[in-house]
Design an enzyme around this catalytic site. Sequence first.
Site, PDB file in Angstrom:
ATOM      1  N   ASP A   1       0.842  -1.188   0.000  1.00  0.00           N
ATOM      2  CA  ASP A   1       0.000   0.000   0.000  1.00  0.00           C
ATOM      3  C   ASP A   1       0.885   1.249   0.000  1.00  0.00           C
ATOM      4  O   ASP A   1       1.924   1.286   0.661  1.00  0.00           O
ATOM      5  CB  ASP A   1      -0.894  -0.009   1.251  1.00  0.00           C
ATOM      6  CG  ASP A   1      -2.144   0.833   1.047  1.00  0.00           C
ATOM      7  OD1 ASP A   1      -3.024   0.811   1.928  1.00  0.00           O
ATOM      8  OD2 ASP A   1      -2.239   1.520   0.004  1.00  0.00           O
TER       9      ASP A   1
ATOM     10  N   CYS B   1      -8.473  -1.916  -5.009  1.00  0.00           N
ATOM     11  CA  CYS B   1      -7.357  -2.174  -4.126  1.00  0.00           C
ATOM     12  C   CYS B   1      -7.938  -2.098  -2.717  1.00  0.00           C
ATOM     13  O   CYS B   1      -8.939  -2.777  -2.451  1.00  0.00           O
ATOM     14  CB  CYS B   1      -6.182  -1.214  -4.378  1.00  0.00           C
ATOM     15  SG  CYS B   1      -6.631   0.456  -4.837  1.00  0.00           S
TER      16      CYS B   1
ATOM     17  N   ARG C   1      -3.343   2.350  -6.099  1.00  0.00           N
ATOM     18  CA  ARG C   1      -2.910   1.213  -6.918  1.00  0.00           C
ATOM     19  C   ARG C   1      -3.862   0.978  -8.093  1.00  0.00           C
ATOM     20  O   ARG C   1      -3.436   0.663  -9.204  1.00  0.00           O
ATOM     21  CB  ARG C   1      -2.782  -0.029  -6.037  1.00  0.00           C
ATOM     22  CG  ARG C   1      -1.598   0.047  -5.044  1.00  0.00           C
ATOM     23  CD  ARG C   1      -1.615  -1.033  -3.995  1.00  0.00           C
ATOM     24  NE  ARG C   1      -2.633  -0.779  -2.975  1.00  0.00           N
ATOM     25  CZ  ARG C   1      -2.760  -1.529  -1.871  1.00  0.00           C
ATOM     26  NH1 ARG C   1      -1.970  -2.576  -1.661  1.00  0.00           N
ATOM     27  NH2 ARG C   1      -3.691  -1.250  -0.976  1.00  0.00           N
ATOM     28  N   SER C   2      -5.146   1.218  -7.889  1.00  0.00           N
ATOM     29  CA  SER C   2      -6.118   1.035  -8.976  1.00  0.00           C
ATOM     30  C   SER C   2      -5.872   2.026 -10.105  1.00  0.00           C
ATOM     31  O   SER C   2      -5.866   1.655 -11.291  1.00  0.00           O
ATOM     32  CB  SER C   2      -7.546   1.192  -8.446  1.00  0.00           C
ATOM     33  OG  SER C   2      -7.855   0.168  -7.503  1.00  0.00           O
TER      34      SER C   2
ATOM     35  N   GLN D   1      -2.193   7.791  -6.469  1.00  0.00           N
ATOM     36  CA  GLN D   1      -2.203   8.597  -5.254  1.00  0.00           C
ATOM     37  C   GLN D   1      -0.861   9.241  -4.925  1.00  0.00           C
ATOM     38  O   GLN D   1      -0.817  10.326  -4.354  1.00  0.00           O
ATOM     39  CB  GLN D   1      -2.634   7.734  -4.057  1.00  0.00           C
ATOM     40  CG  GLN D   1      -2.960   8.580  -2.834  1.00  0.00           C
ATOM     41  CD  GLN D   1      -2.977   7.769  -1.569  1.00  0.00           C
ATOM     42  OE1 GLN D   1      -2.454   6.676  -1.534  1.00  0.00           O
ATOM     43  NE2 GLN D   1      -3.588   8.308  -0.553  1.00  0.00           N
TER      44      GLN D   1
END
Length: 275
Positions: free
Chosen positions: A173, A205, A211-212, A250
């Site tokens: 993460d 995710c 991550r997506s 992100q």
Amino acid sequence: MSADSDFRFSEEFEELKHVGREQPCSAADLPVNRPKNRFTNILPYDHSRYKLQPVDDEEGSDYINANYVPGHNSPREFIVTQGPLHCTRDDFWRMCWESGSRAIVMLTRCVEKGREKCDRYWPYDTRPVYYGDIAVTALNESRYPDWTVTELMLCRGAEQRVLKHFHFTTWPDFGVPDPPTTLARFVRAFRERCPPDSRPVVVHCSAGVGRSGTFITLDTALQQLANHAEFIDIFGMVHAMRRERVWMVQTEQQYICIHQCLVAVLEGQDMAAPP
Ligand SMILES: CNC(=O)[C@H](Cc1ccc(NS(=O)(=O)O)cc1)NC(=O)[C@H](Cc1ccc(O)cc1)NC(=O)OC(C)(C)C
């Protein structure tokens, strides 16, 4: 871009900071829907949220923390969502069924560093499990060092469907895969096995943003590359995605990782290795 401690990457990523943030998330803010959000600061914009078929006059029954997001093939190629909570996993399966999706991409482990990141929303073995009125059965599983592909049978009433579950298992993460080319190989493995139809692909995710967003951006860019695009606009892709869902890609490290993967593919690095 990476000169002077990634100065241009930092500058470009900073320009994305406020994209989309003025848009309302009123459905997510309803008291009946608040418990359905995994994180307080990751809420779906109203204009692009996925709407479940409402159940009678039950308030909030159309709500799930999920948004349509564009890809290379269509403006609503992906449904991006948070990792299901135990209390939303029936809604998650209802979304997969009602959207007609035939593929799920999961980019988190269920537990990381002792923290729950996602409910275990699919069966552990070949015995069918009911999620609401949808029975899910694992038909077969193929395990690789960095991901697992599982074929799932979904049954609702008299109708049956097969759905493929692509689970990337080694992406920390807030971080990036190590080495980054592992992600490019996963994207290729997904594309080679993804059912070739126009149905949306469900991607998640834990929060369904970092991550997506990174996965979708790389998938889109690699398809443009394969179609011999002369210029690949990563900034433009992330900008378009952030209009639909907050914080897509992100961290700056994830933004740089996308570029590193593209360079590796262009240079033919490590892509020959089988899954
Ligand atoms: C930096 N961390 C976060 O923003 C996470 C949400 C999140 C985003 C992205 C990811 N990575 S992922 O999209 O790749 O899964 C995980 C978690 N949010 C929380 O932990 C928020 C706190 C927070 C952090 C930062 C912020 O600006 C505002 C509020 N906490 C929170 O929602 O607490 C609960 C779970 C108890 C309700």
